[in-house]
Design a protein around this motif. Structure first.
Motif, short mmCIF file in Angstrom:
data_model
loop_
_atom_site.label_atom_id
_atom_site.label_comp_id
_atom_site.label_asym_id
_atom_site.label_seq_id
_atom_site.Cartn_x
_atom_site.Cartn_y
_atom_site.Cartn_z
N MET A 1 0.84 -1.18 0.00
CA MET A 1 0.00 0.00 0.00
C MET A 1 0.89 1.24 0.00
N HIS A 2 0.52 2.22 -0.81
CA HIS A 2 1.27 3.46 -0.90
C HIS A 2 1.08 4.30 0.35
N SER A 3 2.09 5.10 0.64
CA SER A 3 2.04 6.05 1.74
C SER A 3 2.08 7.46 1.16
N VAL A 4 1.10 8.28 1.50
CA VAL A 4 1.02 9.66 1.01
C VAL A 4 1.08 10.60 2.20
N LYS A 5 1.99 11.58 2.11
CA LYS A 5 2.08 12.61 3.13
C LYS A 5 1.85 13.96 2.46
N LEU A 6 1.06 14.78 3.11
CA LEU A 6 0.82 16.14 2.66
C LEU A 6 1.44 17.08 3.68
N GLN B 1 4.67 16.18 -6.02
CA GLN B 1 4.22 17.50 -6.46
C GLN B 1 4.35 18.50 -5.33
N TYR B 2 4.46 19.77 -5.71
CA TYR B 2 4.40 20.84 -4.73
C TYR B 2 3.82 22.09 -5.39
N GLY B 3 3.28 22.96 -4.56
CA GLY B 3 2.60 24.14 -5.08
C GLY B 3 1.20 23.77 -5.55
N GLN B 4 1.07 23.48 -6.82
CA GLN B 4 -0.20 23.05 -7.39
C GLN B 4 -0.24 21.52 -7.38
N VAL B 5 -1.29 20.96 -6.82
CA VAL B 5 -1.47 19.51 -6.78
C VAL B 5 -2.65 19.17 -7.67
N ASP B 6 -2.46 18.21 -8.58
CA ASP B 6 -3.57 17.87 -9.46
C ASP B 6 -3.97 16.41 -9.33
N TYR B 7 -5.23 16.15 -9.61
CA TYR B 7 -5.82 14.83 -9.49
C TYR B 7 -5.13 13.81 -10.38
N VAL B 8 -4.90 14.16 -11.64
CA VAL B 8 -4.37 13.21 -12.62
C VAL B 8 -3.01 12.68 -12.20
N THR B 9 -2.11 13.57 -11.83
CA THR B 9 -0.75 13.14 -11.46
C THR B 9 -0.77 12.22 -10.25
N LEU B 10 -1.52 12.60 -9.22
CA LEU B 10 -1.57 11.79 -8.00
C LEU B 10 -2.27 10.46 -8.26
N SER B 11 -3.36 10.48 -8.98
CA SER B 11 -4.10 9.26 -9.27
C SER B 11 -3.28 8.28 -10.09
N GLU B 12 -2.60 8.78 -11.11
CA GLU B 12 -1.76 7.91 -11.95
C GLU B 12 -0.63 7.28 -11.14
N LYS B 13 -0.02 8.06 -10.27
CA LYS B 13 1.07 7.54 -9.44
C LYS B 13 0.57 6.42 -8.51
N LEU B 14 -0.58 6.64 -7.90
CA LEU B 14 -1.08 5.67 -6.93
C LEU B 14 -1.73 4.45 -7.56
N SER B 15 -2.28 4.61 -8.75
CA SER B 15 -2.92 3.47 -9.41
C SER B 15 -1.95 2.69 -10.30
N GLY B 16 -0.83 3.32 -10.64
CA GLY B 16 0.16 2.65 -11.49
C GLY B 16 -0.22 2.62 -12.95
N LYS B 17 -1.21 3.41 -13.34
CA LYS B 17 -1.60 3.45 -14.75
C LYS B 17 -2.04 4.85 -15.10
N THR B 18 -2.04 5.17 -16.38
CA THR B 18 -2.50 6.48 -16.81
C THR B 18 -4.01 6.45 -16.96
N LEU B 19 -4.62 7.59 -16.89
CA LEU B 19 -6.07 7.66 -16.99
C LEU B 19 -6.56 7.33 -18.40
N ASN B 20 -5.66 7.34 -19.38
CA ASN B 20 -6.03 7.00 -20.75
C ASN B 20 -5.99 5.50 -21.02
N ASP B 21 -5.51 4.71 -20.05
CA ASP B 21 -5.44 3.25 -20.22
C ASP B 21 -6.82 2.63 -20.25
#
Length: 83
Positions: free
Chosen positions: A1-6, A63-83
């Motif tokens: 399981m991934h660990s995410v810290k904000l 990421q820092y400053g601006q955080v976006d859904y796509v980048t975080l989701s792709e990192k945690l799911s291991g796939k791109t949203l276009n898959d």
């Protein structure tokens, strides 16, 4: 399981937006999440003060400053949203 810290601080609009993004990603991906107020530590304030919000996934800054859904989701799911 991934660990995410904000890394965040109070009264930070970008931090509040980052928390909303994390909440949305939590609906799709399972991961451990921890929010850390940098103002509780001089070291954290020095390290992240100009960068917040900072998202760290499994020990690496994603990421820092601006955080976006796509980048975080792709990192945690291991796939791109276009898959």
């Amino acid at each position: 399981m991934h660990s995410v810290k904000l890394y965040t601080r109070k009264n930070c609009p970008l931090c509040e937006q980052a928390e909303l993004v994390i909440d949305m990603v939590l609906e799709d991906c399972l991961f451990q999440y921890e929010a850390i107020d940098i103002e509780t530590s001089d070291d954290l304030t020095e390290r992240f003060g100009l960068m917040i919000p900072v998202i760290v996934v499994d020990g690496e800054i994603l990421q820092y400053g601006q955080v976006d859904y796509v980048t975080l989701s792709e990192k945690l799911s291991g796939k791109t949203l276009n898959d």
